[in-house]
Scaffold this motif. Structure first.
Motif, PDB file in Angstrom:
ATOM      1  N   UNK A 316      51.829 105.892  60.603  1.00 10.28           N
ATOM      2  CA  UNK A 316      52.149 105.077  59.436  1.00 10.28           C
ATOM      3  C   UNK A 316      51.210 105.436  58.299  1.00 10.28           C
ATOM      4  N   UNK A 317      51.774 105.772  57.158  1.00  7.81           N
ATOM      5  CA  UNK A 317      51.021 106.098  55.947  1.00  7.81           C
ATOM      6  C   UNK A 317      51.213 104.985  54.947  1.00  7.81           C
ATOM      7  N   UNK A 318      50.104 104.544  54.324  1.00 12.06           N
ATOM      8  CA  UNK A 318      50.175 103.446  53.369  1.00 12.06           C
ATOM      9  C   UNK A 318      49.357 103.802  52.140  1.00 12.06           C
ATOM     10  N   UNK A 319      49.933 103.565  50.971  1.00  5.57           N
ATOM     11  CA  UNK A 319      49.266 103.834  49.697  1.00  5.57           C
ATOM     12  C   UNK A 319      49.420 102.612  48.805  1.00  5.57           C
ATOM     13  N   UNK A 320      48.298 102.080  48.303  1.00 12.88           N
ATOM     14  CA  UNK A 320      48.298 100.912  47.429  1.00 12.88           C
ATOM     15  C   UNK A 320      47.667 101.286  46.086  1.00 12.88           C
ATOM     16  N   UNK A 321      48.270 100.809  45.010  1.00 11.92           N
ATOM     17  CA  UNK A 321      47.718 101.039  43.685  1.00 11.92           C
ATOM     18  C   UNK A 321      47.919  99.777  42.862  1.00 11.92           C
ATOM     19  N   UNK A 322      46.796  99.294  42.261  1.00 14.63           N
ATOM     20  CA  UNK A 322      46.908  98.104  41.444  1.00 14.63           C
ATOM     21  C   UNK A 322      45.582  97.387  41.323  1.00 14.63           C
ATOM     22  N   UNK A 323      45.648  96.059  41.274  1.00 12.88           N
ATOM     23  CA  UNK A 323      44.472  95.216  41.044  1.00 12.88           C
ATOM     24  C   UNK A 323      44.165  94.438  42.306  1.00 12.88           C
ATOM     25  N   UNK A 332      37.420  94.397  34.146  1.00  4.94           N
ATOM     26  CA  UNK A 332      36.698  93.181  34.495  1.00  4.94           C
ATOM     27  C   UNK A 332      35.371  93.089  33.760  1.00  4.94           C
ATOM     28  N   UNK A 333      34.461  92.254  34.303  1.00  5.92           N
ATOM     29  CA  UNK A 333      33.136  92.063  33.690  1.00  5.92           C
ATOM     30  C   UNK A 333      32.347  93.365  33.731  1.00  5.92           C
ATOM     31  N   UNK A 334      31.480  93.493  32.741  1.00  7.45           N
ATOM     32  CA  UNK A 334      30.567  94.640  32.668  1.00  7.45           C
ATOM     33  C   UNK A 334      31.322  95.974  32.622  1.00  7.45           C
ATOM     34  N   UNK A 335      32.559  95.934  32.075  1.00  2.00           N
ATOM     35  CA  UNK A 335      33.305  97.183  31.902  1.00  2.00           C
ATOM     36  C   UNK A 335      33.853  97.764  33.182  1.00  2.00           C
ATOM     37  N   UNK A 336      33.941  96.955  34.242  1.00  2.00           N
ATOM     38  CA  UNK A 336      34.472  97.464  35.509  1.00  2.00           C
ATOM     39  C   UNK A 336      35.989  97.685  35.371  1.00  2.00           C
ATOM     40  N   UNK A 337      36.447  98.819  35.819  1.00  2.00           N
ATOM     41  CA  UNK A 337      37.878  99.131  35.761  1.00  2.00           C
ATOM     42  C   UNK A 337      38.528  98.626  37.050  1.00  2.00           C
ATOM     43  N   UNK A 338      39.415  97.603  36.936  1.00  4.14           N
ATOM     44  CA  UNK A 338      40.009  96.976  38.126  1.00  4.14           C
ATOM     45  C   UNK A 338      41.163  97.779  38.720  1.00  4.14           C
ATOM     46  N   UNK A 339      41.831  98.601  37.926  1.00  2.89           N
ATOM     47  CA  UNK A 339      42.924  99.404  38.474  1.00  2.89           C
ATOM     48  C   UNK A 339      42.359 100.475  39.395  1.00  2.89           C
ATOM     49  N   UNK A 340      42.841 100.500  40.636  1.00  2.00           N
ATOM     50  CA  UNK A 340      42.351 101.472  41.612  1.00  2.00           C
ATOM     51  C   UNK A 340      43.403 101.641  42.703  1.00  2.00           C
ATOM     52  N   UNK A 341      43.136 102.544  43.602  1.00  2.00           N
ATOM     53  CA  UNK A 341      44.094 102.774  44.687  1.00  2.00           C
ATOM     54  C   UNK A 341      43.342 102.801  46.008  1.00  2.00           C
ATOM     55  N   UNK A 342      44.123 102.630  47.085  1.00  2.00           N
ATOM     56  CA  UNK A 342      43.576 102.751  48.443  1.00  2.00           C
ATOM     57  C   UNK A 342      44.662 103.341  49.333  1.00  2.00           C
ATOM     58  N   UNK A 343      44.263 104.067  50.325  1.00  2.00           N
ATOM     59  CA  UNK A 343      45.203 104.676  51.272  1.00  2.00           C
ATOM     60  C   UNK A 343      44.726 104.395  52.684  1.00  2.00           C
ATOM     61  N   UNK A 344      45.686 104.426  53.584  1.00  2.00           N
ATOM     62  CA  UNK A 344      45.351 104.246  55.002  1.00  2.00           C
ATOM     63  C   UNK A 344      46.331 105.042  55.836  1.00  2.00           C
ATOM     64  N   UNK A 345      45.852 105.552  56.928  1.00  3.08           N
ATOM     65  CA  UNK A 345      46.666 106.282  57.895  1.00  3.08           C
ATOM     66  C   UNK A 345      46.460 105.632  59.248  1.00  3.08           C
ATOM     67  N   UNK A 346      47.543 105.216  59.870  1.00  5.73           N
ATOM     68  CA  UNK A 346      47.470 104.502  61.140  1.00  5.73           C
ATOM     69  C   UNK A 346      48.255 105.266  62.187  1.00  5.73           C
ATOM     70  N   UNK A 347      47.642 105.520  63.308  1.00  5.34           N
ATOM     71  CA  UNK A 347      48.293 106.161  64.440  1.00  5.34           C
ATOM     72  C   UNK A 347      48.310 105.173  65.595  1.00  5.34           C
ATOM     73  N   UNK A 348      49.518 104.640  65.901  1.00  4.65           N
ATOM     74  CA  UNK A 348      49.673 103.679  67.003  1.00  4.65           C
ATOM     75  C   UNK A 348      50.035 104.440  68.273  1.00  4.65           C
ATOM     76  N   UNK A 349      49.131 104.388  69.243  1.00  5.24           N
ATOM     77  CA  UNK A 349      49.339 105.087  70.511  1.00  5.24           C
ATOM     78  C   UNK A 349      49.631 104.044  71.591  1.00  5.24           C
TER      79      UNK A 349
END
Length: 468
Positions: A316-323, A332-349
């Protein structure tokens, strides 16, 4: 309680066909007085003339069995689309707001955090902040043998449903052909019975005149009278049979089966039986029962593969992009950029499921054996039905030709017997026998035509071509 059941039903139904359809009751026939008034206001419309093609078209919209086959085909096509979506990437836009109680801190620590503008930590370890906003596009893709097997299985099921719809259509056509030509034969039998009755009546009058002239005995008059009464009873039965046949076909043609209609005149020359080689080739290529059995066997094989796939891992491949931040904002505060992405790879055995997968495999194999047996039986039945239906059509064709000759001979025999009787050379028993022989031959000829048409229609279930 002098009102009959039919009159009670007529009084209970709505006055118009629209109201009848809304109430779910039978439309009522107009009363005698209203019929007279209607005829006085507008001329009566000629009854509809129904051809065989038109009867088949109307039956396809009215028969519930065929409608169920059409719906099953549409459902199978939708199932195939659903199965295909399982191994394609899914995309959704996820939005969520989480509020978590902050951790309990001493008063001096809370005051220090407030002066520094830092948000206190949440009470729950799994949560990121007291206020958390999530707004993300999520793309997920699952790769596994079971997903592909299920998609192919859905395709095989769609092919099977399509073949079963075609089989239902051909069976409906055969049913309509039988009803159509049975009604034609019933109408012809009624005409034959009417002619025989008129002939018996004419013969009865002839015997009375000859008796008055002293040329025949009174026994001839009695025999002619008995013959007339017999023909009158036969005419009554033929009229009832024609009415029943008309209602049976009317159920598939009109909302109200009692609607008046006529059948189109068929060609005088009946279609010939197709060549055996052509029938066999078409049966091997276009038989829906065989296609359905083959598709069912393919689906059963894919069920076994899908069951075996449970032993294999899924990726299972998962890709998230947003806040995913404390503020619902791009920055956000102190100029932090909230838009970012994350990915995950899951192998169910899979490791252990208490032999559930093994049981599923055994079930799938058992159903596969059944599907293979059904396929073999369908192939055998096709071979047998090909010979059976073709031989029936050939025999019906030969017998129909023989019946035509018999009818012509019986008609000529009656003419000659009548002439001989008038000349005093034949007995009344010979005349009555000639009349009965002709009536029997004409009725058998009508039945032979129905048998031949039904035999040709049966070939349709194998070849898909209706000889008209």
């Amino acid at each position: 309680m002098g009102i009959s059941l039919l009159a009670a039903l007529c009084l209970a139904v709505p006055a118009t066909a629209q109201e009848a359809g809304a109430a779910g009751t039978l439309p009522s026939a107009p009363a005698a007085g209203s019929a007279v008034a209607t005829e006085a206001q507008a001329p009566a419309q000629a009854p509809a003339v129904i051809t065989l093609d038109e009867a088949i078209r109307r039956a396809e919209t009215a028969d519930p069995t065929y409608a169920g086959a059409v719906a099953a085909n549409q459902v199978s096509a939708a199932d195939r689309t659903i199965a295909r979506s399982a191994f394609l990437p899914s995309v959704r836009y996820f939005n969520q707001y989480l509020f978590t109680q902050s951790a309990h801190l001493p008063a001096k620590d809370q005051a220090a955090l407030a002066q520094s503008g830092v948000t206190p930590a949440p009470a729950y370890i799994a949560n990121n902040s007291v206020h958390e906003y999530m707004s993300q596009a999520q793309v997920t893709e699952t790769v596994g043998l079971g997903v592909f097997a299920q998609y192919k299985r859905a395709g095989a099921a769609a092919i099977q449903a399509s073949a079963e719809q075609e089989a239902a259509r051909r069976a409906l056509v055969v049913h309509v052909v039988n009803l159509y030509f049975s009604l034609l034969a019933a109408d012809r039998k009624e005409a034959v019975a009417q002619r025989a009755t008129d002939e018996a009546s004419h013969f009865h009058d002839l015997t009375e005149r000859l008796e008055t002239a002293g040329e025949v005995a009174h026994a001839d008059v009695v025999k002619a009278e008995l013959q007339l009464e017999e023909k009158q009873r036969a005419l009554s039965d033929a009229t009832l049979a024609a009415s029943r046949a008309r209602l049976d076909l009317g159920v598939l043609l009109f909302p109200d089966p009692r609607t008046g209609y006529q059948l189109a005149e068929t060609e005088a020359k009946l279609p010939a039986v197709p060549e055996r080689a052509d029938v066999q080739a078409a049966a091997e290529k276009n038989n829906p029962d065989l296609r359905s059995a083959l598709a069912a066997a393919d689906a059963a094989n894919l069920d076994v593969k899908a069951a075996w796939a449970a032993y294999l891992p899924d990726l299972t491949l998962n890709y998230n992009y947003g806040i995913d931040a404390e503020q619902f904002a791009v920055n956000g505060r102190d100029g932090v950029h909230n838009l970012a992405y994350s990915t995950s790879v899951t192998l169910d055995i899979p490791v252990w499921d208490w032999f559930a997968t093994q049981a599923h495999v055994r079930q799938a194999k058992a159903m596969r054996d059944v599907a293979r047996t059904q396929l073999t039986n369908t192939q055998r039945a096709l071979i047998a039905e090909l010979d059976e239906f073709y031989d029936e059509a050939r025999a019906a064709s030969v017998q129909l030709s023989s019946l035509d000759q018999s009818t012509g001979g019986a008609r000529k025999s009656l003419e000659l017997t009548n002439l001989r009787y008038k000349a005093g050379e034949a007995t009344v028993l010979e005349v009555v026998d000639a009349q009965n022989t002709l009536a029997t031959a004409e009725a058998a000829q009508a039945d032979g035509m129905v048998r031949y048409r039904a035999a040709l229609a049966s070939l349709l279930t194998l070849t898909g071509v209706l000889a008209q």
